[in-house]
Design a protein around this motif. Structure first.
Motif, mmCIF file in Angstrom:
data_model
loop_
_atom_site.group_PDB
_atom_site.id
_atom_site.type_symbol
_atom_site.label_atom_id
_atom_site.label_comp_id
_atom_site.label_asym_id
_atom_site.label_seq_id
_atom_site.Cartn_x
_atom_site.Cartn_y
_atom_site.Cartn_z
ATOM 1 N N SER A 257 3.958 6.681 1.932
ATOM 2 C CA SER A 257 3.976 8.138 1.923
ATOM 3 C C SER A 257 5.324 8.661 2.398
ATOM 4 O O SER A 257 6.185 7.914 2.880
ATOM 5 C CB SER A 257 2.871 8.662 2.849
ATOM 6 N N VAL B 58 -2.492 7.887 -1.390
ATOM 7 C CA VAL B 58 -3.698 7.415 -0.690
ATOM 8 C C VAL B 58 -4.950 7.900 -1.410
ATOM 9 O O VAL B 58 -5.931 7.157 -1.558
ATOM 10 C CB VAL B 58 -3.684 7.903 0.778
ATOM 11 N N ASP B 59 -4.925 9.154 -1.879
ATOM 12 C CA ASP B 59 -6.105 9.735 -2.526
ATOM 13 C C ASP B 59 -6.424 9.067 -3.858
ATOM 14 O O ASP B 59 -7.541 9.216 -4.370
ATOM 15 C CB ASP B 59 -5.902 11.238 -2.747
ATOM 16 N N PHE C 55 0.845 -1.187 0.000
ATOM 17 C CA PHE C 55 0.000 0.000 0.000
ATOM 18 C C PHE C 55 0.887 1.247 0.000
ATOM 19 O O PHE C 55 2.105 1.155 0.184
ATOM 20 C CB PHE C 55 -0.942 -0.016 1.204
ATOM 21 N N PRO C 56 0.306 2.421 -0.227
ATOM 22 C CA PRO C 56 1.116 3.632 -0.421
ATOM 23 C C PRO C 56 2.151 3.861 0.677
ATOM 24 O O PRO C 56 1.831 3.796 1.864
ATOM 25 C CB PRO C 56 0.071 4.751 -0.429
ATOM 26 N N THR D 217 -5.459 5.616 -4.289
ATOM 27 C CA THR D 217 -5.605 4.196 -3.989
ATOM 28 C C THR D 217 -6.983 3.843 -3.462
ATOM 29 O O THR D 217 -7.627 2.892 -3.936
ATOM 30 C CB THR D 217 -4.527 3.772 -2.961
ATOM 31 N N ILE D 218 -7.458 4.585 -2.467
ATOM 32 C CA ILE D 218 -8.730 4.218 -1.829
ATOM 33 C C ILE D 218 -9.901 4.308 -2.810
ATOM 34 O O ILE D 218 -10.674 3.345 -2.948
ATOM 35 C CB ILE D 218 -8.966 5.063 -0.561
ATOM 36 N N GLU E 215 -4.212 0.623 10.552
ATOM 37 C CA GLU E 215 -4.946 1.610 9.749
ATOM 38 C C GLU E 215 -5.413 0.995 8.433
ATOM 39 O O GLU E 215 -6.576 1.161 8.036
ATOM 40 C CB GLU E 215 -4.036 2.813 9.485
ATOM 41 N N TRP E 216 -4.531 0.252 7.769
ATOM 42 C CA TRP E 216 -4.870 -0.260 6.449
ATOM 43 C C TRP E 216 -5.659 -1.572 6.485
ATOM 44 O O TRP E 216 -6.370 -1.877 5.527
ATOM 45 C CB TRP E 216 -3.616 -0.374 5.585
ATOM 46 N N LYS F 11 0.360 1.541 11.204
ATOM 47 C CA LYS F 11 0.043 1.604 9.773
ATOM 48 C C LYS F 11 -0.684 0.337 9.335
ATOM 49 O O LYS F 11 -1.628 0.402 8.528
ATOM 50 C CB LYS F 11 1.323 1.783 8.949
ATOM 51 N N ILE G 262 -8.993 0.053 6.633
ATOM 52 C CA ILE G 262 -9.365 0.605 5.326
ATOM 53 C C ILE G 262 -9.812 -0.511 4.388
ATOM 54 O O ILE G 262 -10.824 -0.380 3.682
ATOM 55 C CB ILE G 262 -8.181 1.387 4.719
#
Length: 762
Positions: free
Chosen positions: A440, A736-737, A437-438, A739-740, A470-471, A467, A474
């Motif tokens: 950052s 993230v903007d 995943f991203p 990917t989701i 968090e994911w 992290k 998500i």
């Protein structure tokens, strides 16, 4: 003898090129500032080669993204979806072709022959080629005017350019190539007018195969180019393997021929001994390995030079690398952290040019004058060659005991599938991701704080766990069926494992370009590879504790680690692959013992290791498949093995994928989805498969309808019970903007198709 170079790394000693690109893409540089900064970097590279004593310096090897993309825009080959209206192609359109934009999918990207460099595939359909600018001429004039260098412009030849493009298959190859020849003729005419002495025309496709009609075509191509610019000398350059004898290359109407005397040395030498070498041509001898990082054994190279001097006079020989140096890092000078026995055995681009100059110096000054330099050079090599780390008895015994014919899963795929379905109870068309995943800036900064000892190990582990948590949340909110932990603790999918296995070392500045601004720092296999301790269990088990859904363990496969590393050159690639596979086998067992019963072992680089001549494929594929099965075959039937591969020509590769005997394979396909599905129309595949439904290399967010159509197209040729839904690669490089919403659209598209299938059943 003259010293020549074929191409220099674009990225800069400190990745200045990458940083400039990404700063420009982020809108923090104007176009004028971008041009100014890249010009300074390009001139610095040329000046460095001049100061080293390289006589024949290449230009037009520098690019803003990729050299094949440069050729495409120079010929006006801009697909209609990018709204190009003619003239010089704007920089915005150039980057849109490479990266995509919201309303236009990027051009396909694939591997440059059998290297880890990716090029942008030109599209020939429905576009009439025309010359938008003479890039080689511009590069030549810049070097001459600003540095006083009379350089050698470089461009991809028409035969290779068309054969590596999309669309010529639907037409006649000869007619397609001939449609480009007027453009090449104009280029060489303008180069001749400017006073250029030599132009390097790269035709690496000549090392793969050449039919009788293609041989005739080659003569026609170069006869026309010579007629167009009779005062211009053409160096026909090949690399990566020996040139095929059928091309009758000795008699082509060119003034020089460049051959690879590293990867094709035996065949090229044999051909020269049989045929001799024309008295009116220059032989460019690629004798320094442009694809690995070890010092050259100069005494052996000098023996080769002496052998060639029996065939060709010295004043008609150029000494050079085997290929462009874009495949190796820039300089080994800063790698002072490495043990002396390793550091002193390394040679990156700058050091390889020094080796070329030293060999030329020996010819000019004699053996006695260069004896000290030769001796010091080779004494440094001997330290590593005789290191005890290259003689680990247990590792060698384990490899020797492998019985290749007896490596496989306990039960057939159909038997395993039934057991696994009962174990996991997954819905039709299960959704998942490839693994990462991203990452950052915040993630990268946390890693740097840990590596610089600003954070304790506990602080860093707590950050990684946050992290992962968090994911996992998500992924559950998005509605994915099979989850991953996100790989936030990993820098690179090969580097991570290399850092935890015995036998690897890592550079600090050893970056090479993979695609676009994506640079990687390949591990170096310097010794015997061995398993030290579990590498991925902790994060996978933690992620599994946070959800009731399946969580995949994530590993990189042995062949990919091999192909994406710089490996030792004293034993065979097969032996190194088996050493890595035996080490990974222990990691797979550790995951399974810890309750991780869905394990993905990625092999995106399996195909790129293929020899360039099909006659040599079977040997490589045999041990590559064995290495994968050696890694994965010891698991229970209920443990589901996944793998991931990048796009390749599956019509002649499906049997190999099947022989891997993975339960599920995901494939990077979104830029060439239709072509891949066509391969499944012609071939039977009976295991689980995920055809990537959107392109992660592009920042655009795909629409639901777009992905629904991709899924439906695949279901025309695949049984729904086989099919998994996923992006086409890992999401590490995306924001993230992006990917989701992309994953949400993917799940919505899947649910819609799933509902249709269930309604059809009822």
């Amino acid at each position: 003898m003259k010293c020549s170079n074929l191409g220099y790394p674009r990225i800069g000693e400190n990745r200045e090129w990458k940083k400039t690109l990404e700063t420009f893409w982020a809108g923090k540089l104007t176009e004028e500032e971008f041009y100014e900064q890249t010009t300074q970097l390009r001139l610095h590279h040329l000046q460095k080669q001049k100061e080293k004593g390289i006589d024949i310096i290449p230009v037009n090897d520098f690019t803003f993204y990729d050299h094949m993309l440069d050729m495409a825009v120079m010929f006006g080959l801009v697909p209609k979806r990018f709204s190009y209206s003619g003239g010089r192609v704007p920089l915005s359109t150039y980057f849109a072709m490479a990266r995509g934009e919201q309303n236009a999918v990027a051009c396909e990207m694939t591997k440059w022959f059998n290297t880890n460099y990716h090029y942008i595939v030109p599209e020939l359909d429905d576009v009439t080629p025309h010359l938008t600018e003479n890039k080689p001429l511009t590069a030549y004039k810049e070097a001459k005017e600003k540095l006083g260098i009379k350089s050698k412009p470089v461009l991809i030849g028409p035969y290779t350019f068309v054969k590596l493009s999309k669309g010529y298959e639907k037409k006649d190859l000869a007619q397609t190539i001939l449609s480009f020849l007027p453009l090449y003729e104009q280029i060489v005419k303008e180069l001749q007018k400017e006073g250029v002495e030599w132009v390097q025309i790269d035709e690496p496709a000549l090392v793969t195969a050449c039919t009788k009609s293609e041989k005739e075509l080659l003569f026609s191509i170069f006869e026309r180019l010579h007629t167009a610019a009779p005062q211009l000398n053409i160096m026909l350059q090949t690399y990566f393997d020996s040139i095929v004898p059928e091309s009758d290359w000795l008699n082509l109407p060119v003034q020089g021929i460049g051959l690879d005397f590293v990867h094709g040395v035996e065949q090229n030498l044999t051909q020269l001994h049989i045929s001799g070498f024309p008295e009116d041509k220059v032989l460019a001898v690629g004798l320094i390995d442009g694809r690995n990082v070890w010092r050259t054994t100069l005494s052996k190279k000098w023996e080769l030079i002496e052998e060639l001097l029996q065939i060709v006079e010295a004043d008609r020989i150029w000494l050079q690398p085997s290929c462009s140096l874009l495949h190796v890092p820039v300089s080994a000078q800063k790698e002072s952290h490495l043990a002396y026995e390793i550091r002193s055995a390394l040679a990156f681009a700058d050091e390889k040019l020094d080796e070329i100059v030293l060999l030329s110096k020996r010819h000019t000054l004699g053996a006695e004058a260069t004896k000290k330099e030769f001796t010091e050079h080779e004494e440094a090599q001997q330290l590593l060659l005789h290191s005890p780390t290259r003689a680990r008895t247990k590792v060698h015994e384990a490899v020797q005991s492998i019985q290749e014919d007896h490596i496989g899963r306990h039960s057939s795929f159909n038997e395993r599938k039934e057991i696994q379905q009962k174990t996991w109870d997954l819905p039709l068309l299960p959704t998942t991701t490839i693994g990462s995943f991203p990452q950052s800036a915040e993630v990268r900064q946390a890693r740097q704080k840990f590596r610089k000892f600003e954070w304790s190990e506990k602080q860093y582990e707590e950050y990684i766990e946050d992290k992962i948590k968090e994911w996992i949340n998500i992924q559950e909110d998005i509605g994915l069926d099979v989850l991953v932990h996100g790989e936030f603790e990993r820098t690179d999918m090969v580097e991570f494992f290399g850092e935890k296995l015995g036998g690897f070392v890592f550079t600090k500045y050893g970056w090479v370009q993979s695609y676009g601004s994506r640079c990687v720092r390949p591990p170096i296999v310097y010794a015997d590879v061995e398993f030290l301790e579990p590498m991925t269990v902790k994060e996978s088990v933690f992620a599994k504790s946070l959800t009731q859904k399946p969580v995949k363990g994530m590993l990189t496969g042995p062949v990919t680690i091999l192909n994406w590393s710089f490996i030792r050159d004293d034993i065979s690639r097969k032996q190194v692959a088996y050493q890595i596979a035996l080490a990974l086998q222990q990691e797979v067992k550790a995951l399974e013992d810890a309750g991780i019963n869905m394990i993905q072992v990625d092999e995106p680089a399996l195909r790129e290791g293929l020899p360039l001549k099909k006659a040599d494929w079977n040997e490589y594929l045999s041990w590559a498949v064995t290495a994968f099965r050696l890694t994965t075959s010891s698991v229970a039937d209920s443990t589901q093995i996944h793998t991931h591969m990048c796009y390749c020509e599956f019509h002649d590769f499906i049997h190999v994928i099947s022989e891997l005997d993975a339960d599920v394979i995901s494939i990077e396909t979104s830029r060439s989805h239709g072509e891949l599905i066509a391969a499944f129309e012609q071939n039977i595949y009976d295991k689980g498969i995920g055809l990537g439904v959107y392109d992660i290399h592009s920042p655009r967010i795909p629409e639901v309808d777009e992905m629904s159509k991709m899924i439906q197209r695949a279901l025309d040729v695949l049984n729904p019970s086989q099919f998994w839904i996923n992006p086409d690669c890992g999401l590490k490089t995306r924001g993230v903007d992006e990917t989701i919403p992309s994953l949400k659209n993917m799940v919505v598209a899947t649910q819609a198709v799933r509902q249709q299938l269930l309604q059809q059943k009822s």
